[in-house]
Enzyme design. Structure first.
Site, PDB file in Angstrom:
ATOM      1  N   CYS A  32       0.843  -1.195   0.000  1.00 18.82           N
ATOM      2  CA  CYS A  32       0.000   0.000   0.000  1.00 18.82           C
ATOM      3  C   CYS A  32       0.879   1.247   0.000  1.00 18.82           C
ATOM      4  O   CYS A  32       1.944   1.262   0.563  1.00 18.82           O
ATOM      5  CB  CYS A  32      -0.891  -0.035   1.249  1.00 18.82           C
ATOM      6  SG  CYS A  32      -1.635   1.524   1.685  1.00 18.82           S
ATOM      7  N   CYS A  79       1.543   4.011   4.168  1.00 16.46           N
ATOM      8  CA  CYS A  79       2.523   4.070   5.262  1.00 16.46           C
ATOM      9  C   CYS A  79       3.921   3.730   4.726  1.00 16.46           C
ATOM     10  O   CYS A  79       4.052   2.839   3.907  1.00 16.46           O
ATOM     11  CB  CYS A  79       2.185   3.052   6.348  1.00 16.46           C
ATOM     12  SG  CYS A  79       0.638   3.379   7.208  1.00 16.46           S
ATOM     13  N   CYS A 107      -7.890  -0.442   7.593  1.00 18.83           N
ATOM     14  CA  CYS A 107      -6.577   0.203   7.618  1.00 18.83           C
ATOM     15  C   CYS A 107      -6.173   0.419   9.076  1.00 18.83           C
ATOM     16  O   CYS A 107      -6.974   0.925   9.866  1.00 18.83           O
ATOM     17  CB  CYS A 107      -6.707   1.538   6.896  1.00 18.83           C
ATOM     18  SG  CYS A 107      -5.324   2.624   7.115  1.00 18.83           S
ATOM     19  N   GLN A 119      -8.268  18.798  10.467  1.00 12.01           N
ATOM     20  CA  GLN A 119      -7.081  18.005  10.783  1.00 12.01           C
ATOM     21  C   GLN A 119      -7.468  16.533  10.931  1.00 12.01           C
ATOM     22  O   GLN A 119      -8.492  16.220  11.540  1.00 12.01           O
ATOM     23  CB  GLN A 119      -6.457  18.503  12.091  1.00 12.01           C
ATOM     24  CG  GLN A 119      -5.853  19.885  11.976  1.00 12.01           C
ATOM     25  CD  GLN A 119      -4.465  19.868  11.384  1.00 12.01           C
ATOM     26  OE1 GLN A 119      -3.913  18.811  11.073  1.00 12.01           O
ATOM     27  NE2 GLN A 119      -3.890  21.045  11.208  1.00 12.01           N
ATOM     28  N   ASP A 138       0.917  28.893   9.682  1.00 13.40           N
ATOM     29  CA  ASP A 138       0.801  27.431   9.530  1.00 13.40           C
ATOM     30  C   ASP A 138       0.650  27.121   8.034  1.00 13.40           C
ATOM     31  O   ASP A 138      -0.406  26.678   7.592  1.00 13.40           O
ATOM     32  CB  ASP A 138      -0.419  26.935  10.331  1.00 13.40           C
ATOM     33  CG  ASP A 138      -0.560  25.415  10.290  1.00 13.40           C
ATOM     34  OD1 ASP A 138       0.356  24.723   9.800  1.00 13.40           O
ATOM     35  OD2 ASP A 138      -1.605  24.908  10.754  1.00 13.40           O
ATOM     36  N   CYS A 154       4.624  21.719   8.334  1.00 14.64           N
ATOM     37  CA  CYS A 154       4.533  20.305   8.005  1.00 14.64           C
ATOM     38  C   CYS A 154       5.690  19.900   7.102  1.00 14.64           C
ATOM     39  O   CYS A 154       5.718  18.791   6.588  1.00 14.64           O
ATOM     40  CB  CYS A 154       3.196  20.010   7.336  1.00 14.64           C
ATOM     41  SG  CYS A 154       2.881  21.047   5.911  1.00 14.64           S
TER      42      CYS A 154
HETATM   43  N1  SAH Z   1      -4.110  26.246  10.465  1.00 16.46           N
HETATM   44  C1  SAH Z   1      -5.067  25.353   9.873  1.00 16.46           C
HETATM   45  C2  SAH Z   1      -4.751  24.951   8.421  1.00 16.46           C
HETATM   46  C3  SAH Z   1      -3.330  24.662   8.082  1.00 16.46           C
HETATM   47  S1  SAH Z   1      -3.089  23.911   6.504  1.00 16.46           S
HETATM   48  C4  SAH Z   1      -5.272  24.138  10.750  1.00 16.46           C
HETATM   49  O1  SAH Z   1      -4.497  23.881  11.659  1.00 16.46           O
HETATM   50  O2  SAH Z   1      -6.220  23.400  10.536  1.00 16.46           O
HETATM   51  C5  SAH Z   1      -2.582  25.257   5.517  1.00 16.46           C
HETATM   52  C6  SAH Z   1      -3.714  26.154   5.047  1.00 16.46           C
HETATM   53  O3  SAH Z   1      -3.157  27.199   4.265  1.00 16.46           O
HETATM   54  C7  SAH Z   1      -4.747  25.469   4.157  1.00 16.46           C
HETATM   55  O4  SAH Z   1      -6.015  25.703   4.704  1.00 16.46           O
HETATM   56  C8  SAH Z   1      -4.601  26.194   2.796  1.00 16.46           C
HETATM   57  O5  SAH Z   1      -5.815  26.334   2.110  1.00 16.46           O
HETATM   58  C9  SAH Z   1      -4.060  27.532   3.207  1.00 16.46           C
HETATM   59  N2  SAH Z   1      -3.272  28.286   2.216  1.00 16.46           N
HETATM   60  C10 SAH Z   1      -2.496  27.833   1.227  1.00 16.46           C
HETATM   61  N3  SAH Z   1      -1.860  28.826   0.605  1.00 16.46           N
HETATM   62  C11 SAH Z   1      -2.252  29.986   1.224  1.00 16.46           C
HETATM   63  C12 SAH Z   1      -1.919  31.370   1.042  1.00 16.46           C
HETATM   64  N4  SAH Z   1      -1.077  31.744   0.115  1.00 16.46           N
HETATM   65  N5  SAH Z   1      -2.492  32.248   1.867  1.00 16.46           N
HETATM   66  C13 SAH Z   1      -3.353  31.864   2.833  1.00 16.46           C
HETATM   67  N6  SAH Z   1      -3.698  30.578   3.043  1.00 16.46           N
HETATM   68  C14 SAH Z   1      -3.156  29.649   2.254  1.00 16.46           C
END
Ligand code: SAH
Length: 464
Positions: A90, A93, A172, A295, A394, A421
């Site tokens: 798969c 993982c 899974c 998430q 983030d 990430c």
């Molecule tokens: N902080 C949130 C989401 C993090 S994921 C949480 O913890 O759930 C990253 C996010 O950035 C996604 O929702 C994506 O749509 C957004 N994103 C991507 N490029 C972006 C940009 N240029 N400006 C603002 N948001 C953006």
């Protein structure tokens, strides 16, 4: 430049299908083992650090090659038997053969290496990684492709690594326990009523994917059937089956008639129950629809957000900007302890969800704005001289745009909390901020995705 003939000559020691013996001395960030023969490196999937293996040469490039694991001659002390019987086939993982403890060390090292190599940091304030109590059945969302077996029966499963052949598996080991009963009912309904699975090659057939989401805090279940058509024939028979499952709250169909790898189309029709399920992270409620971003590991998400909140060092007086805010999850966490929080996110639908989430939690000190972080913040700073005590970012894997980082430096918040990430782009962006007057105070890796090579990191930066 070398000619093709000279290049071939360099590597003529090996050809495809040659058998080699390797001691695995390192691992890539994706979890492949690396071993060398006479200084020439081979990458081997499913081989782990300290294994001695027999492998078969698959492909030779100029400076490295790929080989396939044939036999483990002497196993690494960290080698374990994967819980999942199809882990090697798969694509989901990469690290199941590595003990969970060793996975955590691997992830810590990955973050540290990137900060050192790419970020040029020397004394790194690394905190020990926060791992999961139970690294199994942690995902609240699953998207199972539907296909058929050799006898033509409908099956649900996973794509074999890098291909689109379906390996049947309804349980899974990183997915929720609720998935299996749901899939059994969907497959039984399809079999009994002669409903055809979608066939990627011809674009015919009806059922493409089954999306399942489970609210871990509430036990609420959502099922969304992705179809290549308008309606699900005899859908009442499917509802009869699914609604007997305890916790079922929302059943919908999603229409996707495109010949594409994208799983979901834009059109959703609720055929039973609510258009959303509710879940909690900490004491904050979220309403999640089939298309919402949420998430996938809610227990570790809480750990991640608590860390971000503590790094933000809020007293109730602060103005905070939460950039890349998604459906406002972190914004609402911060809003409990800040004077005011502004969230910015590129996807307008996510901003709608964020506003709704603020409302159902009765939070009035948050404002959300749809747009690109690297456009919204610079414009607001230029035109309105907006202010921040703390800025939280983030971003997705590609990290932050330089325009945004420069604006952060101009706004001079006391602290920046960076949630990442991808530790490579994190290292690049931290270097930019630290060259512009910030000091890296804390680096906290968090494991949100056990058995995969991914690692999440929260960093605290302080203005010098
Ligand atoms: N902080 C949130 C989401 C993090 S994921 C949480 O913890 O759930 C990253 C996010 O950035 C996604 O929702 C994506 O749509 C957004 N994103 C991507 N490029 C972006 C940009 N240029 N400006 C603002 N948001 C953006």
């Amino acid at each position: 430049m070398k000619t093709g003939a000279a290049m071939k000559q360099e590597n003529k020691q090996w050809k495809k299908n040659d058998s080699i013996t390797l001691k695995i001395e390192d691992m890539t960030h994706e979890g492949e083992g690396i071993g060398k023969v006479n200084g020439f490196a081979f990458f081997v999937k499913d081989a782990i650090m300290d294994d001695v293996i027999e492998a078969k040469v698959m492909k030779i490039k100029k400076n490295y090659g790929y080989a396939k694991l044939i036999k483990v001659i002497a196993p690494s002390p960290d080698r374990v038997i994967p819980k999942c019987p199809i882990a090697d086939k798969c694509g989901g993982c990469q690290l199941q053969a590595l003990s969970y403890d060793a996975q955590l060390r691997f992830k810590e090292k990955k973050v540290e290496n990137n900060l050192r190599r790419i970020g040029k940091f020397e004394d790194i304030p690394m905190l020990p990684i926060l791992g999961m109590d139970n690294p199994y059945h942690y995902r609240n969302k699953a998207q199972y492709p539907i296909g058929k077996d050799k006898e033509g029966n409908p099956v649900a499963g996973f794509y074999a690594g890098r291909t689109h052949a379906i390996i049947p598996n309804t349980n899974c080991v990183i997915g929720a326990g609720e998935n299996e009963p749901v899939l059994k009912e969907v497959l039984a309904y399809m079999r009994d009523n002669h409903i055809k699975p979608y066939d990627e090659a011809t674009g015919s057939g009806l059922v493409r994917h089954v999306l399942i989401r489970v609210g871990f805090a509430t036990g609420e279940i959502m099922v969304c059937i992705v179809i290549n058509g308008r309606q699900l024939p005899k859908s009442e028979r499917l509802l009869d089956r699914l609604t007997k499952i305890p916790g079922m709250k929302s059943i919908s169909i999603n229409r996707n008639k495109e010949k594409t790898n994208v799983i979901l189309g834009n059109e959703i029709e609720v055929i039973w129950g609510n258009p959303y399920i509710t879940d909690y992270i900490g004491d904050i409620a979220f309403q999640i629809s089939p298309l919402s971003f949420y998430q996938v590991n809610p227990l570790q998400t809480r750990v991640l957000y608590e860390t971000a909140l503590s790094f933000a060092g809020l007293t109730g007086e602060e103005t905070v900007w939460d950039l890349y805010c998604g459906i406002g999850t972190i914004s609402l966490f911060l809003a409990k302890e800040a004077k005011k929080v502004y969230g910015v996110e590129i996807i307008p639908q996510a901003i709608e969800d964020a506003k709704n989430n603020a409302e159902i939690n009765g939070m009035e000190n948050v404002e959300f704005c749809a747009g690109k972080a690297e456009e919204v913040l610079p414009a607001k700073y230029k035109e309105e001289k907006v202010y921040a005590d703390v800025i939280v970012v983030d971003p997705p894997r590609k990290g932050c745009d330089e325009e945004l980082l420069s604006t952060i430096l101009k706004m001079r918040p006391k602290r920046v909390v960076y949630i990442s990430c991808d530790s490579a782009t994190l290292a690049r962006d931290l270097r930019f901020l630290c060259d512009g007057g910030y000091e890296l105070k804390k680096v906290q890796p968090v494991d949100m995705f056990g058995h995969t090579g991914h690692v999440e990191t929260v960093c605290c930066l302080q203005r010098v």
